[in-house]
Structures are given as C-alpha cells and as structure tokens.
Scaffold this motif. Structure first.
Motif, PDB file in Angstrom:
ATOM      1  N   SER A  49       0.846  -1.191   0.000  1.00  0.00           N
ATOM      2  CA  SER A  49       0.000   0.000   0.000  1.00  0.00           C
ATOM      3  C   SER A  49       0.881   1.240   0.000  1.00  0.00           C
ATOM      4  CB  SER A  49      -0.901  -0.005   1.245  1.00  0.00           C
ATOM      5  OG  SER A  49      -1.761   1.111   1.237  1.00  0.00           O
ATOM      6  N   ASN A  50       0.415   2.288  -0.671  1.00  0.00           N
ATOM      7  CA  ASN A  50       1.102   3.574  -0.662  1.00  0.00           C
ATOM      8  C   ASN A  50       0.129   4.590  -0.090  1.00  0.00           C
ATOM      9  OD1 ASN A  50       1.840   6.311  -1.808  1.00  0.00           O
ATOM     10  ND2 ASN A  50       3.626   5.091  -2.379  1.00  0.00           N
ATOM     11  N   GLY A  89       2.504   9.039  -0.067  1.00  0.00           N
ATOM     12  CA  GLY A  89       3.875   8.942  -0.553  1.00  0.00           C
ATOM     13  C   GLY A  89       4.768   7.974   0.203  1.00  0.00           C
ATOM     14  N   HIS A  90       4.225   7.225   1.146  1.00  0.00           N
ATOM     15  CA  HIS A  90       4.993   6.237   1.902  1.00  0.00           C
ATOM     16  C   HIS A  90       4.525   4.833   1.538  1.00  0.00           C
ATOM     17  CE1 HIS A  90       6.984   9.242   4.367  1.00  0.00           C
ATOM     18  NE2 HIS A  90       5.805   9.859   4.458  1.00  0.00           N
ATOM     19  N   ASN A  91       5.463   3.898   1.561  1.00  0.00           N
ATOM     20  CA  ASN A  91       5.182   2.516   1.179  1.00  0.00           C
ATOM     21  C   ASN A  91       5.025   1.641   2.417  1.00  0.00           C
ATOM     22  OD1 ASN A  91       5.537   2.743  -1.799  1.00  0.00           O
ATOM     23  ND2 ASN A  91       7.522   3.513  -1.117  1.00  0.00           N
ATOM     24  N   ASN A 128       5.970   0.100   7.762  1.00  0.00           N
ATOM     25  CA  ASN A 128       6.529   1.092   6.854  1.00  0.00           C
ATOM     26  C   ASN A 128       7.789   0.473   6.250  1.00  0.00           C
ATOM     27  OD1 ASN A 128       8.313   3.222   5.895  1.00  0.00           O
ATOM     28  ND2 ASN A 128       6.804   4.626   6.739  1.00  0.00           N
ATOM     29  N   ASP A 149       9.599   2.088   3.644  1.00  0.00           N
ATOM     30  CA  ASP A 149      10.310   3.104   2.869  1.00  0.00           C
ATOM     31  C   ASP A 149      11.817   2.869   2.858  1.00  0.00           C
ATOM     32  OD1 ASP A 149       8.034   4.513   2.114  1.00  0.00           O
ATOM     33  OD2 ASP A 149       8.207   5.977   3.751  1.00  0.00           O
TER      34      ASP A 149
END
Length: 190
Positions: A153-154, A157-159, A180, A182
């Motif tokens: 999921s994004n 702007g974070h993965n 998270n 990222d």
C-alpha cells in the motif's frame, strides 16, 4: 546495469561491529535500529536464507550444543536474525547457561522494540518500521502470528506492507498490521 536514481548507502562496518559488541556485553543503550539498518545495507536489503534453521530447531532437545553452534554460525553472517537469537536462547537454556540465555532474550527484545518503535502497527500513521522483508516475517512468527495475506500500500507517498495475520495458537479473529517499508522499498533489487 540501469540507474535507479537511488543513492547506495555505505555500510559502517566499524560502527556495526561496535554496536554488536555493546549488545553482547549487555549494554542497555544499544541502538538496535542502527544495527538493523546496517545489517540490511550490508546484505542489500535481503538476508540470505538460513538453510540450517530446521536442523538447529530439530536438534534443540537431543543436541542443544549443535543447535547453538548452528545459531552462532548464522549470527556471524546475519547478527540481527531474530530466529537465530531465539534458537541460541533455547539452546543455552537447555545447556543450563541461563545468564547467556537471558542476554539473548534482551537482544531479541531490543530488536522487536526497534521494529515496533513505540507504535501499534494498526494503521499507516502508527506503522511498525521494517528494514527487510525477512524481519517482518520473523517479527510476526516470534509474536505467534501466522500471515494470511500481504498487500503493498502507498499512503501519502509512503510505502507499506499490510499484513493480515491470525494467532498461531487459535483460529481467532484476523488482525491487520502495517509495516513502513520506505527504508528498503525497491532497494533489494539493486
């Protein structure tokens, strides 16, 4: 090789080895996030499989010294491997080496606290922090959870890896945990 636009991070071997020594000495102020990040960098964000884990686990009752040796060999390569620390701890308990077993528990707890980072993991805004996929699965397994589904999921702007899990002890209610990712998203393929 195509350029990905991502800067390659430098592995701080001296800092990493010093932090390991502090953890092994029982220091209370070890930076486990730094240890996890440096281990991930040194292995390009994907730890090699621990093929001896089934052997180490199987030998715990009949040959705990053998289990301990296999765990220690793994820890020389991937010091942050929570499964290896768990096997070492169980082997040390079987061998009656309780002080060393307690130190392994302290290390495991430090690694877990570092992943949790004071968060609940129940949303993107309160996500756990992972530095490799391997540690996500180890964290879940050591927490007694079985993964049912994984989704990427994004959010803003974070993965995130979004893991749907159940307790390994029963077939109870599903729980969704957010990690998270990222710090390593897209890097493990460089």
């Amino acid at each position: 090789m195509p350029q990905t636009g991502l800067a390659k991070e430098a592995f701080d071997r001296q800092g990493y080895e010093a932090a390991i020594a502090r953890a092994q000495s029982g220091a209370a102020d070890v930076d486990y996030l730094f240890l996890r990040q440096q281990a991930a960098i040194s292995h390009h964000y994907a730890f090699p499989r621990w093929d001896d884990l089934p052997k180490a686990d199987a030998a715990l009752d009949s040959a705990p010294a053998r289990s301990l040796a296999l765990a220690q060999a793994r820890l020389k390569d991937v010091w942050v491997d929570m499964f290896a620390h768990a096997v070492a701890r169980m082997a040390l308990i079987k061998l009656g080496r309780t002080a060393e077993a307690a130190q392994e528990k302290t290390i495991i707890d430090g690694l877990i606290r570092s992943i949790m980072g004071g968060h609940s993991g129940k949303s993107a805004q309160d996500a756990f922090n992972a530095v490799t996929i391997d540690e996500e699965y180890a964290f879940l397994a050591l927490g007694g959870m079985k993964t049912q589904r994984q989704a990427l999921s994004n959010v803003e702007g974070h993965n995130f890896d979004v893991m749907t899990v159940k307790s390994a002890q029963d077939s109870g209610e599903e729980l969704t945990l957010w990690f998270n990712i990222d710090s390593f998203f897209g890097k493990e393929f460089q």
